[in-house]
Structure formats: structure tokens, C-alpha cells
Write an enzyme that holds these catalytic residues in place. Structure first.
Site, short mmCIF file in Angstrom:
data_model
loop_
_atom_site.label_atom_id
_atom_site.label_comp_id
_atom_site.label_asym_id
_atom_site.label_seq_id
_atom_site.Cartn_x
_atom_site.Cartn_y
_atom_site.Cartn_z
N ASP A 139 74.97 63.90 25.18
CA ASP A 139 75.52 62.96 24.22
C ASP A 139 74.15 62.46 23.09
O ASP A 139 73.42 61.88 24.03
CB ASP A 139 76.06 61.79 24.82
N HIS A 146 74.26 52.76 13.88
CA HIS A 146 75.00 52.11 15.26
C HIS A 146 73.69 51.61 15.98
O HIS A 146 73.37 50.75 16.58
CB HIS A 146 75.42 53.44 15.64
N ARG A 155 67.72 44.07 21.93
CA ARG A 155 66.37 43.86 21.44
C ARG A 155 66.12 43.30 20.02
O ARG A 155 65.99 44.11 19.26
CB ARG A 155 65.35 45.19 21.46
N GLU A 211 83.57 54.54 21.61
CA GLU A 211 82.33 54.94 20.90
C GLU A 211 83.14 56.12 19.86
O GLU A 211 83.64 57.13 20.61
CB GLU A 211 81.13 55.29 21.34
N GLU A 213 82.73 59.18 18.01
CA GLU A 213 82.03 60.04 18.05
C GLU A 213 82.84 61.45 17.41
O GLU A 213 83.88 61.48 17.52
CB GLU A 213 81.28 60.46 19.36
N ASP A 245 83.48 58.40 23.55
CA ASP A 245 82.58 58.19 24.70
C ASP A 245 82.72 56.57 25.23
O ASP A 245 81.95 55.81 24.76
CB ASP A 245 81.08 58.42 24.25
N ARG A 249 79.84 48.32 28.84
CA ARG A 249 78.60 47.79 28.37
C ARG A 249 77.76 46.99 29.21
O ARG A 249 76.81 46.92 29.46
CB ARG A 249 78.95 46.70 27.06
N GLN A 252 76.27 49.25 31.49
CA GLN A 252 75.40 50.12 30.82
C GLN A 252 74.06 49.33 30.68
O GLN A 252 72.70 49.85 30.86
CB GLN A 252 75.87 50.44 29.50
N LYS A 265 78.68 55.11 31.49
CA LYS A 265 79.04 56.25 30.51
C LYS A 265 79.87 57.17 31.23
O LYS A 265 80.58 58.14 30.64
CB LYS A 265 78.09 57.00 29.79
N THR A 269 85.10 60.42 29.10
CA THR A 269 84.93 60.80 28.02
C THR A 269 86.09 61.65 27.30
O THR A 269 86.54 62.57 28.07
CB THR A 269 83.40 61.80 27.81
N THR A 371 77.79 57.56 18.75
CA THR A 371 78.34 56.83 17.99
C THR A 371 78.18 56.99 16.41
O THR A 371 77.10 57.05 15.76
CB THR A 371 78.32 55.41 18.21
N GLU A 385 79.58 46.38 18.30
CA GLU A 385 79.03 46.12 16.68
C GLU A 385 79.90 45.09 16.21
O GLU A 385 79.37 44.34 15.60
CB GLU A 385 79.01 47.34 16.04
#
Ligand code: CA
Length: 441
Positions: A139, A146, A155, A211, A213, A245, A249, A252, A265, A269, A371, A385
Site C-alpha cells: 500500500d 491526505h 505531527r 480509506e 483508494e 484500506d 486509527r 495504528q 491495517k 482490505t 488514500t 480527515e
């Protein structure tokens, strides 16, 4: 990829359902999948979608009405997985596409057309499996929007890692938990560090997400140690699909430093049943470009063909159907919409990057794009998001509900299609999955 008569917008099929304006599967599309009659216990085998029907490639092969490379390709696809077809390469894929196109065209007649007509199975009556035996699943992480949106959550002072604009970054995922659209899954258990805590907890995922994708399937592959240069990369890509995906969170974000995602993850999927071939996507290719004030790709990830038409304009949307929608028979709510054209790296650049160290890709391997989020907040491809890391509740249209993350009973539906003036619209169908409660076992 040159345009040819299989892209002719005037082309129609003798199958009426293939000719509707909003139909995903006109004669210009002809995507491949694996199917059997639902509940029949039959062997899964390759099929091609046309209108509201599936062409049974095993039946067509048995009719003996195909010849040459097209016959060899259909025979290779008459198996429970499409790996042998994908290994044959673009000439064989194209020969079969052209043979099917010609025999499906309005006005076509003869034994081959009769055999196709006799092979049709209604899509409403079939079930699918994952189209290939996926040896490896990788992936990528190639939407800068994203990356910035999620980076701000993790961060805030340094959202984009310095490597992002220089190479298509990725992690090696888990092939065994890739499932076909419609397969439900249990909310995962795992370890998370709750905000403000000093020690982690083990429990049900509290921040379950999707996600949006796309995926692409590897064709002929490459030998160990053999790089695939950028100008040959697309010959190694059979086609594209929709991919979800699913992501835990809380698990993760706690587990992924320093080695990357793991249990966050690997529980599920989802992929769409249909693979739209690169030949079918040819009319929807768009230029790859990089703003002048951003790093330009290093030479091994740069090339004239990739600049001219490395991108693909696939329109995408995410829908959410909650238990309340189902109880009240309401249409699902749209969460977001965007296009794959905004991706920072192209499929060819992803495939080349995967091989430059010598890694061997094999027929049927699955590569996820990461994503897909567009440039505006409404185009975000994941709930983390849209809810700004869970800090903002999202109202769910048609209901009195809100979401920050997914709840049990939620069904996420991805849709994808390509449209352009003067070109026949083609679609990917859907990629769907429903969240079940924690497995009590
Ligand atoms: Ca992903």
C-alpha cells in the site's frame, strides 16, 4: 496507450443494458473479474462485465469460437483466479478485449456472437471472489493532501515528511486479509494509547476508519534483481480497481513508529470485484505535472510519457449507509468526492519505485495507491480527515446521526467512474463493506 476502435464513443452493443447513459459497463469498458452463480457451489472462473450481465469466459472457451491469442487469453482466465491471464501481458489482454468487443457490437453475428450470448449470466445472480491469488500486497501513500491532513493530526508542527515529495512511499501490507466487496468484517481488537494516558489499553478499536483508494494489479512481473524502468512500467499493470484500506486509527497511531502500520491495517482490505483494464482507461489519461516550486522527480521517476499522460482521471465518491438508513430505506449519505487525478505520484512511478531495489513483482500482486484526498477539505478520502482527527462531528445526511469514526452496522460504499465530453462514460461498480461488532469468540 493509443486509442483504437474499442474506444469509439459511437459503438453500441446488441445487449441493450450495455447502452444506457449511466451504465458502468458499456462495450468500451469490458472489465475482468471472477464469479460464480450465487449460492451454487460452482467453481469460480473469469468473467467480463457487459451491461447488467457477465460473460462467462469458461463457456466462451468451451465453445471453441475464439482463436489465436484471444483464445489463449480466455482459456487462461477460465480459472478461479486471473493470475495466468495477467502473466500473459498486454498483447494477450488486448487480443481478448478486441475479440469480445467485435462479437458484442451491434449488428455482429456468427458463432462467436452466439456463444457470447449463450454465456451471459445476470450480474444480479452472481457472487465474486478476489480476482487474483494475491501473492503480495503493497500500500502506497501518494496523496499529498491526505498526507498533510493526517500529518497535522499526528505531527502538527511538521505534517509532511521530507521523503514524500521525492519518492512514492509505501509499506508492505497483508495479502491474506484482502477481501472482495460485500464481505463484512469484525471491528478489530488491539492496543492503543488513549490521549493523556501513561499506559496503553487493550480493547475494541475506538477510531475505526475507511480509506478511499484505488488498487492496481501487476501483469507479467519482473525477475528478482531486475528493475522495471518508468517507460515500461505500464506494460506491467493489468488494470485498476476500487480499494478500501480499513484502518484502526487508535491502534495504528500507537503502534506504527518506527516500523510502520501493523494491526491497524491488517484486519481487512476490500477490493471491487471488477478490474478496469489500462486499455479501457486510455481515453481518461491526464498529464502528470509538478508545481515549479516543488521538487521535480529524479530522472528514474521522470519521463515524457509519464509527463504527458501518467495520471488517470477517475472520479470517486464515498457513501455511508448506517443502520438508520437501512431501517428507513433511505439512500446512503455522500461523505466526499474527488478524483484520482490529484495524486502526487502516478501508477507507473509507484511500480517503478517498487522494483528499483530489485524487488520482484509477480502476476496478480496488488498495489494500493494510498488514500485519495483532493485539494479541498470536502475531497478528503478518510473520516479522520473529515472529522479533523475526531475533534469535529460530521452530520450524516438523511439521519439525525453524527460520526467522528465508524460505528457497528455502518456500511461504506466506494464508487468510481470516468467521464469526459465526447467519450463514453465507464465505471468501476462499487466496493462495499460493513462493520460488524467485535467477534465475541
Ligand atoms: Ca492506506
Amino acid at each position: 496507450m493509443e486509442l483504437n476502435h474499442t474506444h469509439d464513443p459511437q459503438a453500441r452493443s446488441w445487449l441493450d443494458s450495455a447502452n444506457g447513459p449511466d451504465n458502468d459497463f458499456p462495450i468500451q469498458n469490458l472489465p475482468f473479474g471472477v464469479f460464480r452463480r450465487r449460492g451454487s457451489g460452482e467453481t469460480f472462473r473469469g468473467g467480463v462485465a457487459i451491461g447488467n450481465q457477465v460473460i462467462d469466459l469458461t463457456a466462451v472457451t468451451a465453445s471453441g469460437t475464439l482463436d489465436g491469442l484471444a483464445a489463449d487469453a480466455a482459456h487462461a482466465a477460465s480459472q478461479p483466479a486471473l493470475n495466468a491471464l495477467l502473466a500473459m501481458g498486454p498483447a494477450a489482454w488486448s487480443a481478448l478485449r478486441h475479440a469480445l468487443f467485435d462479437a458484442l457490437s451491434a449488428g455482429a453475428s456468427g458463432p462467436r456472437t452466439d456463444a457470447l450470448r449463450a454465456s451471459l449470466v445476470p450480474q444480479d445472480d452472481v457472487e465474486h471472489s478476489v480476482p487474483t491469488r494475491i501473492g503480495d500486497y503493497t500500500d502506497f501513500y501518494t496523496s499529498i493532501h491526505h498526507a498533510r491532513n493526517v500529518g497535522r493530526v499526528i505531527r502538527p508542527d511538521d505534517p509532511l515528511t521530507p521523503n514524500f515529495q521525492w519518492l512514492p512511499i509505501a509499506y508492505h501490507g497483508r495479502a491474506s486479509s484482502v477481501v472482495v466487496s460485500g464481505t463484512p468484517f469484525h471491528r478489530p481488537m488491539g492496543q492503543a494509547m488513549p490521549p493523556g494516558s501513561s499506559s496503553p489499553v487493550y480493547g475494541p478499536c475506538a477510531r475505526l476508519d475507511y480509506e478511499l483508494e484505488m488498487g492496481f494489479y501487476v501483469g507479467p512481473g519482473n525477475a528478482l534483481g531486475q528493475r522495471v524502468p518508468l517507460d515500461r512500467a505500464e506494460q506491467h499493470i493489468f488494470g485498476m480497481c476500487l480499494l478500501n484500506d480499513w484502518s484502526a486509527r487508535d491502534h495504528q497511531f500507537w503502534e506504527m513508529a518506527p516500523l510502520g502500520p501493523f494491526l491497524g491495517k491488517n484486519f481487512c482490505t476490500s477490493v471491487s470485484p471488477w478490474i478496469v483494464t489500462m486499455e479501457a482507461l486510455a481515453p481518461f489519461r491526464v498529464p502528470f505535472s509538478r508545481p515549479a516550486d516543488e521538487p521535480q522527480p529524479l530522472p528514474y521517476l521522470d519521463g515524457a510519457a509519464n509527463r504527458a499522460q501518467g495520471g488517470v482521471d477517475v472520479r470517486l465518491e464515498v457513501l455511508l449507509e448506517t443502520a438508520q438508513h437501512r431501517a428507513r430505506e433511505l439512500a446512503p449519505a455522500r461523505l466526499s468526492a474527488t478524483s484520482f487525478r490529484h495524486q502526487y505520484w502516478t501508477p507507473a512511478q509507484m511500480l517503478t519505485q517498487h522494483t528499483v531495489g530489485g524487488c520482484n513483482l509477480q502476476p496478480g500482486d496488488l498495489l494500493g495507491t494510498g488514500t485519495i484526498s483532493g485539494p479541498t477539505p470536502e475531497e478528503a478520502g478518510a473520516m479522520v480527515e473529515l472529522s479533523l482527527g475526531g475533534s469535529r462531528a460530521i452530520p450524516i445526511e438523511g439521519t439525525d446521526e453524527q460520526r467522528r469514526f465508524l460505528e457497528d452496522g455502518d456500511r461504506v460504499i466506494l464508487r468510481g467512474w470516468c467521464e469526459r465530453p465526447g467519450v463514453t462514460r465507464i465505471g468501476f461498480g462499487t466496493c462495499e463493506g460493513e462493520v460488524l461488532p467485535i467477534n465475541p469468540g
